[in-house]
Scaffold this active site. Structure first.
Site, PDB file in Angstrom:
ATOM      1  N   HIS A  63      32.413  -4.505 -34.260  1.00 21.58           N
ATOM      2  CA  HIS A  63      31.668  -3.259 -34.495  1.00 21.58           C
ATOM      3  C   HIS A  63      32.344  -2.290 -33.332  1.00 21.58           C
ATOM      4  CE1 HIS A  63      29.256  -5.315 -31.633  1.00 21.58           C
ATOM      5  NE2 HIS A  63      28.291  -4.030 -31.161  1.00 21.58           N
ATOM      6  N   HIS A  65      30.701  -0.497 -30.726  1.00 26.01           N
ATOM      7  CA  HIS A  65      30.554  -0.198 -29.616  1.00 26.01           C
ATOM      8  C   HIS A  65      31.500  -0.608 -28.461  1.00 26.01           C
ATOM      9  CE1 HIS A  65      25.826  -0.564 -30.906  1.00 26.01           C
ATOM     10  NE2 HIS A  65      26.259   0.617 -30.758  1.00 26.01           N
ATOM     11  N   ASP A  67      31.618  -2.119 -25.529  1.00 24.41           N
ATOM     12  CA  ASP A  67      31.919  -3.255 -25.077  1.00 24.41           C
ATOM     13  C   ASP A  67      32.632  -4.391 -26.006  1.00 24.41           C
ATOM     14  OD1 ASP A  67      29.238  -3.164 -26.521  1.00 24.41           O
ATOM     15  OD2 ASP A  67      28.652  -5.075 -25.653  1.00 24.41           O
ATOM     16  N   ASP A 211      27.136  -8.423 -32.701  1.00 23.28           N
ATOM     17  CA  ASP A 211      25.571  -8.108 -32.218  1.00 23.28           C
ATOM     18  C   ASP A 211      24.602  -8.240 -33.780  1.00 23.28           C
ATOM     19  OD1 ASP A 211      26.720  -8.018 -30.015  1.00 23.28           O
ATOM     20  OD2 ASP A 211      26.451  -6.124 -29.693  1.00 23.28           O
ATOM     21  N   HIS A 269      27.384 -13.210 -25.214  1.00 19.32           N
ATOM     22  CA  HIS A 269      26.976 -11.892 -25.047  1.00 19.32           C
ATOM     23  C   HIS A 269      25.310 -12.010 -24.330  1.00 19.32           C
ATOM     24  CE1 HIS A 269      25.554  -7.698 -26.613  1.00 19.32           C
ATOM     25  NE2 HIS A 269      26.873  -7.728 -26.664  1.00 19.32           N
TER      26      HIS A 269
END
Length: 308
Positions: A63, A65, A67, A211, A269
């Site tokens: 995705h 994001h 990070d 995530d 994570h």
């Protein structure tokens, strides 16, 4: 096949954990390395390993994001100076093409190798003679995907003793039998390969999820995986916080592994609120539900052995 965890933190880098990046090394199977996510400073992490950037020919982004993607432009640029000439394919959600092309264009970066960008949707995203990769949309704050890597079954072993018992002596004829459904020997004997080949060797399955909250919804997607890589941003007591931030806890990931009949669970994570000393009790939380659980730290490696 070997998993190498280059970054195992969540959100922002810390002294103990860099942000997310996982390498899947398949030198024997495909003479290549695949990268899953590419957080900030991933190329610095690679420098601390034996990984050759030119060997990385596929990157799967879960995705958008930061990070998970902020290290991507730098890696793509540096690969040009590190002997990378072969085509590199980036798979990711809608927006990954704009992100890459804008980053390279505005920085005046010119790559010395062909770059392909594939924006994925649910379903099969890649297949060749060795592997098939599927993706599934997860429940996160923005579009986010998990990936399931399925190795194709391999031909069984040649039953040499049975061939000898049938009067077929060792020699080039054995290789011909392995490669052809039917072979006729010089003396006219017809050999059917299926009669002299053992059962197929089942391929391995690796599931790497981005995530997600409510991981139980992904049970069918990760079912029977030899290795499940799952985020565990929070401890068990922070389930409400995990839900609010679209993340998972140690216990939730372990319950998924248990229910989906996976062989091994690796948690990653991990929030920067947890220090290395916390790994012990975080692992114990998960192991109480699914014993074969490990918590990855940066540069943690694990081999997924071939099945018998």
């Amino acid at each position: 096949m070997e998993l190498i965890f280059l970054g195992t933190g969540a959100g922002v880098p810390s002294l103990e954990r860099n942000v997310t990046a996982i390498a899947l090394a398949m030198q024997q199977e495909a003479n290549s390395i695949w990268l899953f996510d590419c957080g900030e400073a991933t190329q610095h992490q690679i420098l601390k390993t034996s990984i050759k950037p030119r060997k990385i020919n596929k990157i799967f982004i879960t995705h958008m994001h930061g990070d998970h993607i902020f290290g991507l432009p730098g890696f793509l640029s540096s690969r040009s100076f590190q002997g990378g000439n072969d085509v590199l394919t980036v798979y990711g959600p809608a927006g990954i093409r704009d992100f890459i092309e804008t980053s390279l264009c505005t920085s005046g970066t010119h790559l010395t190798y062909p770059l392909e960008i594939v924006e994925v949707t649910e379903g099969q995203v890649f297949a060749d003679e060795n592997f098939t990769v599927y993706c599934k949309k997860l429940q996160h704050g923005i579009p986010c995907y998990g990936f399931r890597i399925v190795e194709k079954d391999k031909q069984g072993e040649l039953m040499a003793d049975k061939l000898k018992a049938s009067g077929i002596k060792p020699g080039p004829i054995y290789q011909q039998i392995k490669e052809n459904p039917t072979v006729t020997t010089p003396d006219g004997q017809v050999i059917e390969r299926k009669d002299f080949i053992g059962p197929d060797k089942p391929g391995r399955i690796i599931s790497i999820l981005g995530d997600t909250r409510n991981p139980e919804q992904n049970s069918a997607f990760v079912e029977n995986a030899d290795c499940l890589v799952h985020e565990a941003t929070f401890e068990q007591s922070k389930a409400d916080l995990a839900k609010d931030y679209f993340h998972s806890t140690t216990a939730q990931a372990a319950q998924l592994a248990h229910d989906a009949n996976v062989k091994q669970l690796i948690l990653t994570h991990i929030s920067s609120r947890y220090q290395k000393a916390d790994n012990v009790w975080l692992r114990q939380e998960a192991q109480a539900i699914f014993p074969n659980t490990e918590i990855a730290s940066d540069f943690f490696r694990t081999t997924i052995p071939a099945k018998k």
